[in-house]
Design an enzyme around this catalytic site. Structure first.
Site, PDB file in Angstrom:
ATOM      1  N   THR A  70       0.838  -1.196   0.000  1.00  0.00           N
ATOM      2  CA  THR A  70       0.000   0.000   0.000  1.00  0.00           C
ATOM      3  C   THR A  70       0.873   1.247   0.000  1.00  0.00           C
ATOM      4  OG1 THR A  70      -1.946   1.030   1.006  1.00  0.00           O
ATOM      5  CG2 THR A  70      -0.300   0.112   2.533  1.00  0.00           C
ATOM      6  N   LYS A 108       3.769   1.293  -3.682  1.00  0.00           N
ATOM      7  CA  LYS A 108       3.267   0.485  -4.800  1.00  0.00           C
ATOM      8  C   LYS A 108       4.170   0.529  -6.033  1.00  0.00           C
ATOM      9  CE  LYS A 108      -1.621   0.533  -3.520  1.00  0.00           C
ATOM     10  NZ  LYS A 108      -3.001   0.852  -3.914  1.00  0.00           N
ATOM     11  N   ASP A 150      -6.059  -3.675  -7.736  1.00  0.00           N
ATOM     12  CA  ASP A 150      -6.940  -2.498  -7.678  1.00  0.00           C
ATOM     13  C   ASP A 150      -7.709  -2.358  -8.993  1.00  0.00           C
ATOM     14  OD1 ASP A 150      -6.392  -1.676  -5.109  1.00  0.00           O
ATOM     15  OD2 ASP A 150      -4.858  -0.227  -5.698  1.00  0.00           O
ATOM     16  N   ALA A 195      -5.681  11.832 -10.251  1.00  0.00           N
ATOM     17  CA  ALA A 195      -4.741  11.303 -11.245  1.00  0.00           C
ATOM     18  C   ALA A 195      -3.590  10.556 -10.577  1.00  0.00           C
ATOM     19  CB  ALA A 195      -4.200  12.445 -12.117  1.00  0.00           C
ATOM     20  N   GLY A 196      -3.841   9.981  -9.405  1.00  0.00           N
ATOM     21  CA  GLY A 196      -2.807   9.227  -8.707  1.00  0.00           C
ATOM     22  C   GLY A 196      -2.939   7.732  -8.968  1.00  0.00           C
ATOM     23  N   TYR A 236     -13.458   5.390   1.557  1.00  0.00           N
ATOM     24  CA  TYR A 236     -14.453   4.599   2.272  1.00  0.00           C
ATOM     25  C   TYR A 236     -14.510   5.004   3.735  1.00  0.00           C
ATOM     26  CZ  TYR A 236     -10.119   1.949   2.881  1.00  0.00           C
ATOM     27  OH  TYR A 236      -8.820   1.597   3.107  1.00  0.00           O
ATOM     28  N   GLY A 292     -15.821   3.343  -1.217  1.00  0.00           N
ATOM     29  CA  GLY A 292     -14.741   2.458  -1.642  1.00  0.00           C
ATOM     30  C   GLY A 292     -14.661   1.104  -0.959  1.00  0.00           C
TER      31      GLY A 292
HETATM   32  P1  NAP Z   1      -2.428   9.287  -4.709  1.00  0.00           P
HETATM   33  O1  NAP Z   1      -1.707   8.412  -5.654  1.00  0.00           O
HETATM   34  O2  NAP Z   1      -1.681  10.025  -3.645  1.00  0.00           O
HETATM   35  O3  NAP Z   1      -3.263  10.380  -5.587  1.00  0.00           O
HETATM   36  C1  NAP Z   1      -4.051  11.321  -4.952  1.00  0.00           C
HETATM   37  C2  NAP Z   1      -4.805  12.139  -5.992  1.00  0.00           C
HETATM   38  O4  NAP Z   1      -5.714  12.995  -5.318  1.00  0.00           O
HETATM   39  C3  NAP Z   1      -3.917  13.027  -6.839  1.00  0.00           C
HETATM   40  O5  NAP Z   1      -4.495  13.156  -8.112  1.00  0.00           O
HETATM   41  C4  NAP Z   1      -3.983  14.364  -6.080  1.00  0.00           C
HETATM   42  O6  NAP Z   1      -3.805  15.495  -6.914  1.00  0.00           O
HETATM   43  C5  NAP Z   1      -5.396  14.359  -5.599  1.00  0.00           C
HETATM   44  N1  NAP Z   1      -5.569  15.130  -4.386  1.00  0.00           N
HETATM   45  C6  NAP Z   1      -4.928  14.943  -3.203  1.00  0.00           C
HETATM   46  N2  NAP Z   1      -5.363  15.830  -2.295  1.00  0.00           N
HETATM   47  C7  NAP Z   1      -6.288  16.594  -2.921  1.00  0.00           C
HETATM   48  C8  NAP Z   1      -7.094  17.709  -2.510  1.00  0.00           C
HETATM   49  N3  NAP Z   1      -7.020  18.197  -1.258  1.00  0.00           N
HETATM   50  N4  NAP Z   1      -7.932  18.268  -3.405  1.00  0.00           N
HETATM   51  C9  NAP Z   1      -8.016  17.783  -4.668  1.00  0.00           C
HETATM   52  N5  NAP Z   1      -7.272  16.736  -5.121  1.00  0.00           N
HETATM   53  C10 NAP Z   1      -6.424  16.153  -4.245  1.00  0.00           C
HETATM   54  O7  NAP Z   1      -3.566   8.491  -3.934  1.00  0.00           O
HETATM   55  P2  NAP Z   1      -4.381   7.213  -4.457  1.00  0.00           P
HETATM   56  O8  NAP Z   1      -3.653   5.992  -4.121  1.00  0.00           O
HETATM   57  O9  NAP Z   1      -4.806   7.455  -5.855  1.00  0.00           O
HETATM   58  O10 NAP Z   1      -5.646   7.272  -3.473  1.00  0.00           O
HETATM   59  C11 NAP Z   1      -6.637   8.278  -3.594  1.00  0.00           C
HETATM   60  C12 NAP Z   1      -7.797   7.920  -2.656  1.00  0.00           C
HETATM   61  O11 NAP Z   1      -8.411   6.721  -3.129  1.00  0.00           O
HETATM   62  C13 NAP Z   1      -7.324   7.636  -1.213  1.00  0.00           C
HETATM   63  O12 NAP Z   1      -8.285   8.115  -0.323  1.00  0.00           O
HETATM   64  C14 NAP Z   1      -7.274   6.116  -1.174  1.00  0.00           C
HETATM   65  O13 NAP Z   1      -7.488   5.599   0.129  1.00  0.00           O
HETATM   66  C15 NAP Z   1      -8.430   5.765  -2.092  1.00  0.00           C
HETATM   67  N6  NAP Z   1      -8.245   4.438  -2.686  1.00  0.00           N
HETATM   68  C16 NAP Z   1      -9.162   3.497  -2.345  1.00  0.00           C
HETATM   69  C17 NAP Z   1      -9.046   2.238  -2.877  1.00  0.00           C
HETATM   70  C18 NAP Z   1     -10.094   1.222  -2.499  1.00  0.00           C
HETATM   71  O14 NAP Z   1      -9.836   0.019  -2.629  1.00  0.00           O
HETATM   72  N7  NAP Z   1     -11.262   1.650  -2.082  1.00  0.00           N
HETATM   73  C19 NAP Z   1      -8.003   1.923  -3.743  1.00  0.00           C
HETATM   74  C20 NAP Z   1      -7.080   2.921  -4.083  1.00  0.00           C
HETATM   75  C21 NAP Z   1      -7.224   4.185  -3.535  1.00  0.00           C
HETATM   76  P3  NAP Z   1      -2.356  16.093  -7.287  1.00  0.00           P
HETATM   77  O15 NAP Z   1      -1.912  15.367  -8.528  1.00  0.00           O
HETATM   78  O16 NAP Z   1      -2.621  17.515  -7.492  1.00  0.00           O
HETATM   79  O17 NAP Z   1      -1.457  15.818  -6.090  1.00  0.00           O
END
Ligand code: NAP
Length: 274
Positions: free
Chosen positions: A66, A70, A106, A131-132, A223, A244
């Protein structure tokens, strides 16, 4: 069953991991299936990740990866799935023959949970916020599911460009927009939140509920035990929505099936989150 000398050990590697629900889900699955395994969470440094992966896998176990490891985890693999290649991330690893292999479940978790929400999304018009890593998994699943178009909006538009070029180079179904106001008059079949917005009570909604832009279904990757603020607001407006938890369960189920070569006890895994 209590651990024995024969018990297979699986670990979640990340930093931090103390909040993770994965041990709860996987240990419930092991108990329901009556399997001789145990799942723990280990907080670790990036430089230790490939060594831990090899040690766990070669000892007959495996695990998950996680945030923030990753991408680093790819270095611990001798073979990787297409999902790992395309998302540039690994969230699941195990041993096959003499090799440590990895996948990014995922992608499967998103696909499966989205189908549970909307059924078939072929030709659908999707708004993807973020876009993460989560957005990369969603984008791969959407494109593979023959989505009609994906519109990506991200706080940092450059990162959306990077995601699109890495995952979907030259795919004309993907467009980047500068912000939600740029598409306020449009409507979408599905909106996906792939940002952490919603984790904190003070967060704004990831996309407005007032129809600017409009959407018929809302998929929140964030979630929470009782659902997120965006999900509640969407449902109150007559929009189908899920948070989620189902994606989390489905990605965990896919990992379980790779490790144990048998169907995952989904009901027990869902019940573990209830
Ligand atoms: P990540 O790789 O760190 O990407 C985060 C994304 O959110 C980036 O695009 C970032 O934009 C944007 N962001 C962060 N803070 C923000 C804010 N305050 N306002 C607007 N945009 C913001 O994270 P990730 O792994 O993709 O995870 C994102 C979310 O999805 C987390 O809450 C994670 O727990 C959840 N998730 C859930 C599952 C599931 O199984 N349910 C799986 C994966 C992820 P910038 O590019 O500008 O930094």
């Amino acid at each position: 069953m209590p651990p024995e000398a024969t018990t297979r050990v699986f670990a979640l590697l990340g930093d931090p991991v103390a909040h993770s629900l994965s041990p709860r889900i996987q240990n419930a699955a092991l108990a329901a299936a009556g399997l001789d395994g145990v799942y723990v969470a280990l907080s670790c440094l990036p430089e230790d990740v490939p060594f831990l992966m090899r040690g766990l896998a070669r000892a007959g176990g495996g695990g998950n990866i996680t945030i923030p490891h990753k991408a680093t985890a790819l270095r611990g693999l001798a073979a990787r799935s297409a999902a790992c290649e395309r998302t540039h991330a690994c969230n699941t690893f195990w041993q096959e023959g003499a090799r440590v292999v990895g996948d990014n479940t995922d992608v499967y978790g998103f696909d499966s949970a989205l189908r549970g929400l909307v059924g078939d999304f072929r030709n659908g018009d999707v708004l993807l916020v973020g876009a993460g890593g989560g957005a990369a998994a969603a984008l791969v699943a959407l494109l593979d599911g023959d989505v009609g178009r994906v519109t990506i909006v991200n706080r940092t538009p450059r990162n959306a460009q990077f995601l699109a070029s890495r995952v979907a180079s030259l795919d004309k179904r993907v467009r980047i927009v500068s912000g939600l106001p740029a598409i306020a008059s449009e409507s979408f079949d599905i909106a996906v939140n792939a940002t952490p917005l919603g984790l904190r009570d003070a967060d704004p909604l990831p996309a407005p509920i007032d129809g600017a832009p409009g959407y018929r279904a809302a998929f929140d990757m964030v979630y929470s035990p009782l659902g997120t603020a965006w999900v509640h607001a969407a449902e109150a407006a007559g929009i189908r929505a899920i948070d989620g938890k189902e994606m989390l369960v489905c990605q965990a189920a896919a990992a379980f099936e790779r490790w144990w070569q048998r169907p995952a006890p989904l009901d027990a895994m869902r019940a573990a989150l209830a």
